[in-house]
Write a protein that holds these residues in place. Structure first.
Motif, PDB file in Angstrom:
ATOM      1  N   GLU A 177      24.372  41.027  60.653  1.00  0.00           N
ATOM      2  CA  GLU A 177      23.162  41.857  60.687  1.00  0.00           C
ATOM      3  C   GLU A 177      21.914  41.094  60.256  1.00  0.00           C
ATOM      4  O   GLU A 177      20.846  41.691  60.140  1.00  0.00           O
ATOM      5  N   THR A 178      22.009  39.819  59.979  1.00  0.00           N
ATOM      6  CA  THR A 178      20.867  39.065  59.474  1.00  0.00           C
ATOM      7  C   THR A 178      19.761  38.989  60.541  1.00  0.00           C
ATOM      8  O   THR A 178      19.983  38.479  61.639  1.00  0.00           O
ATOM      9  N   ALA A 179      18.593  39.521  60.167  1.00  0.00           N
ATOM     10  CA  ALA A 179      17.516  39.682  61.154  1.00  0.00           C
ATOM     11  C   ALA A 179      17.098  38.348  61.776  1.00  0.00           C
ATOM     12  O   ALA A 179      16.921  38.258  62.995  1.00  0.00           O
ATOM     13  N   THR A 220      24.484  30.732  53.049  1.00  0.00           N
ATOM     14  CA  THR A 220      25.841  30.188  53.028  1.00  0.00           C
ATOM     15  C   THR A 220      26.358  29.920  54.446  1.00  0.00           C
ATOM     16  O   THR A 220      27.071  28.941  54.676  1.00  0.00           O
ATOM     17  N   SER A 221      25.986  30.771  55.381  1.00  0.00           N
ATOM     18  CA  SER A 221      26.445  30.571  56.764  1.00  0.00           C
ATOM     19  C   SER A 221      25.862  29.285  57.338  1.00  0.00           C
ATOM     20  O   SER A 221      26.505  28.584  58.124  1.00  0.00           O
ATOM     21  N   TRP A 222      24.647  28.963  56.931  1.00  0.00           N
ATOM     22  CA  TRP A 222      24.027  27.703  57.351  1.00  0.00           C
ATOM     23  C   TRP A 222      24.803  26.521  56.747  1.00  0.00           C
ATOM     24  O   TRP A 222      25.020  25.499  57.400  1.00  0.00           O
ATOM     25  N   LYS A 261      22.613  29.458  41.499  1.00  0.00           N
ATOM     26  CA  LYS A 261      21.283  30.074  41.486  1.00  0.00           C
ATOM     27  C   LYS A 261      21.367  31.574  41.636  1.00  0.00           C
ATOM     28  O   LYS A 261      20.776  32.327  40.882  1.00  0.00           O
ATOM     29  N   GLU A 262      22.097  32.014  42.649  1.00  0.00           N
ATOM     30  CA  GLU A 262      21.985  33.428  42.986  1.00  0.00           C
ATOM     31  C   GLU A 262      22.638  34.348  41.973  1.00  0.00           C
ATOM     32  O   GLU A 262      22.162  35.448  41.770  1.00  0.00           O
ATOM     33  N   ILE A 263      23.703  33.917  41.308  1.00  0.00           N
ATOM     34  CA  ILE A 263      24.319  34.876  40.385  1.00  0.00           C
ATOM     35  C   ILE A 263      24.028  34.599  38.915  1.00  0.00           C
ATOM     36  O   ILE A 263      24.138  35.496  38.096  1.00  0.00           O
TER      37      ILE A 263
HETATM   38  C1  F6R Z   1      24.839  33.484  49.776  1.00  0.00           C
HETATM   39  C2  F6R Z   1      24.555  34.580  50.669  1.00  0.00           C
HETATM   40  C3  F6R Z   1      23.429  34.483  51.641  1.00  0.00           C
HETATM   41  C4  F6R Z   1      23.964  34.726  53.045  1.00  0.00           C
HETATM   42  C5  F6R Z   1      22.828  34.759  54.061  1.00  0.00           C
HETATM   43  C6  F6R Z   1      23.353  34.917  55.483  1.00  0.00           C
HETATM   44  O1  F6R Z   1      25.900  33.759  48.939  1.00  0.00           O
HETATM   45  O2  F6R Z   1      25.258  35.554  50.648  1.00  0.00           O
HETATM   46  O3  F6R Z   1      22.798  33.243  51.556  1.00  0.00           O
HETATM   47  O4  F6R Z   1      24.885  33.723  53.345  1.00  0.00           O
HETATM   48  O5  F6R Z   1      21.969  35.844  53.748  1.00  0.00           O
HETATM   49  O6  F6R Z   1      24.060  36.095  55.620  1.00  0.00           O
HETATM   50  P1  F6R Z   1      25.020  36.350  56.839  1.00  0.00           P
HETATM   51  O7  F6R Z   1      26.101  35.357  56.801  1.00  0.00           O
HETATM   52  O8  F6R Z   1      25.521  37.755  56.644  1.00  0.00           O
HETATM   53  O9  F6R Z   1      24.187  36.206  58.089  1.00  0.00           O
END
Ligand code: F6R
Length: 366
Positions: free
Chosen positions: A109-111, A60-62, A245-247
């Motif tokens: 925190e996204t690796a 979602t951030s993308w 998709k995700e939910i």
């Molecule tokens: C979609 C979702 C994930 C996050 C992705 C990035 O609803 O939650 O696609 O957007 O894992 O996460 P962040 O923004 O925390 O880096």
């Protein structure tokens, strides 16, 4: 803790008028043309001189990054590349001296996003962060940044964090545009005024929640969905498909509407629900012909339209109205019905909406 709601996700969807207001609080005052983001002060000049902005993020951030791409190009006339953090970091990306990097992450925190930042830093780039979680790893790894202030997001599917990201990125794009003089004072004033009105506009979308629920009921057992949009509504189409998709675990794809004819149109038959983002903006006429193409092949169309539209309701199976807003701010209203649609479908299918299978709120694995 869910404030009377059944799930965190729906609570967070309905919180958006407030979270959008919070993301602008103290930063924007249209009356005296005030726009200032604390963390941006020292970076405004750098962004204004940037030859290119590289935006990195995941999921979602993308998608928020893709919205920002349109805005930075349109308003500030800066070339933007939006990269999946995971792809960027494993290539050998070209990063030049006058490139600026913006990293977007709700959790911080996204690796993969963190690794992309470290890579860009090692090549001498300046990194600006747009994070929700204060003090998170990504917030600490960036050189400067602006928090989204959406408040804690508990539902795994991102909703209010997305609209807060889009709001903050819009503020940044406008500030840079003003600095560069690529927008007139009059458009600047219009944008700030329109932004201040956004919480109220989002509130108005909720008036259609029960209609969206009825539509969700009709499509509960669909096996596929296609989401189509153009311009700023293209990233919204991607985001709508991801939410579903995700939910709900229904297969869904988002496409730029004009790409349909290059392949995906072969999928259209009377069993294929197609969600069109068809708000009245500069792509309106084009979207109308895309809708005709789908209807001619008997697709079942749900259209998100601007209040008062009389043409599209005649052509499609279902419409959901959103209020008219400044074109640059369209995603902030057009994404809301898509969040609600996926939520209601998932609930009707008995899914664990707040904690979908196989997903975690922070993806700290690479
Ligand atoms: C979609 C979702 C994930 C996050 C992705 C990035 O609803 O939650 O696609 O957007 O894992 O996460 P962040 O923004 O925390 O880096």
């Amino acid at each position: 803790e869910k404030g009377g709601y059944d799930h965190f996700m729906i609570k967070e969807i309905f919180e958006q008028p407030r979270s959008i207001a919070d993301s602008m609080r103290g930063r924007l005052r249209a009356a005296d043309l005030h726009l200032q983001l604390g963390g941006l002060d020292s970076y405004l000049d750098k962004l204004a001189c940037a030859e290119r902005i590289i935006i990195v993020g995941c999921g979602t951030s993308w998608h928020a990054g893709l919205v920002a791409e349109y805005l930075f190009e349109e308003l500030a006339r800066i070339n933007v590349e939006v990269e999946y953090a995971s792809e960027f970091r494993y290539r050998n990306p070209v990063i030049r001296e006058n490139d600026m990097v913006i990293a977007i992450s709700q959790s911080g925190e996204t690796a993969d996003t963190l690794a992309a930042i470290e890579l860009a830093k090692s090549r001498g780039a300046s990194i600006f962060g747009v994070c929700n979680v204060v003090g998170s790893s990504i917030a600490r790894a960036t050189h400067a940044g602006a928090y989204t202030h959406a408040g804690p997001e508990i539902g795994v599917a991102s909703t209010k964090a997305f609209t807060a990201q889009v709001t903050v990125l819009t503020l940044i794009a406008i500030a840079v545009a003003r600095k560069k003089n690529t927008i007139t004072e009059e458009s600047y004033r219009q944008l700030l005024t329109a932004l201040e009105a956004m919480p109220g506009k989002v509130e108005k979308v909720f008036e259609h929640a029960s209609r969206i629920k009825e539509i969700a009921y009709i499509f509960t057992y669909a096996r596929n969905f296609i989401y189509l949009g153009r311009g700023l509504n293209f990233p919204v189409a991607l985001e709508g498909a991801l939410k579903l998709k995700e939910i709900s675990y229904i297969h869904a794809e988002g496409y730029p509407a004009a790409e349909m004819k290059h392949g995906p149109i072969a999928l259209i038959d009377e069993d294929m629900p197609v969600v069109f983002l068809a708000t009245r903006d500069s792509s309106y006429e084009k979207i109308v012909s895309n809708i005709q193409e789908v209807k001619a092949r008997k697709g079942r169309v749900i259209a998100i339209v601007t209040e008062g539209d009389t043409l599209i309701p005649e052509m499609v199976d279902f419409v959901i109205e959103v209020p008219e807003v400044h074109e640059s701010l369209t995603p902030l209203v057009s994404v809301i019905p898509l969040q609600l649609l996926s939520y209601y479908i998932a609930v009707m299918r008995g899914r664990n909406v707040d904690q979908p299978r196989n997903l975690a709120k922070s993806v700290t694995v690479e």
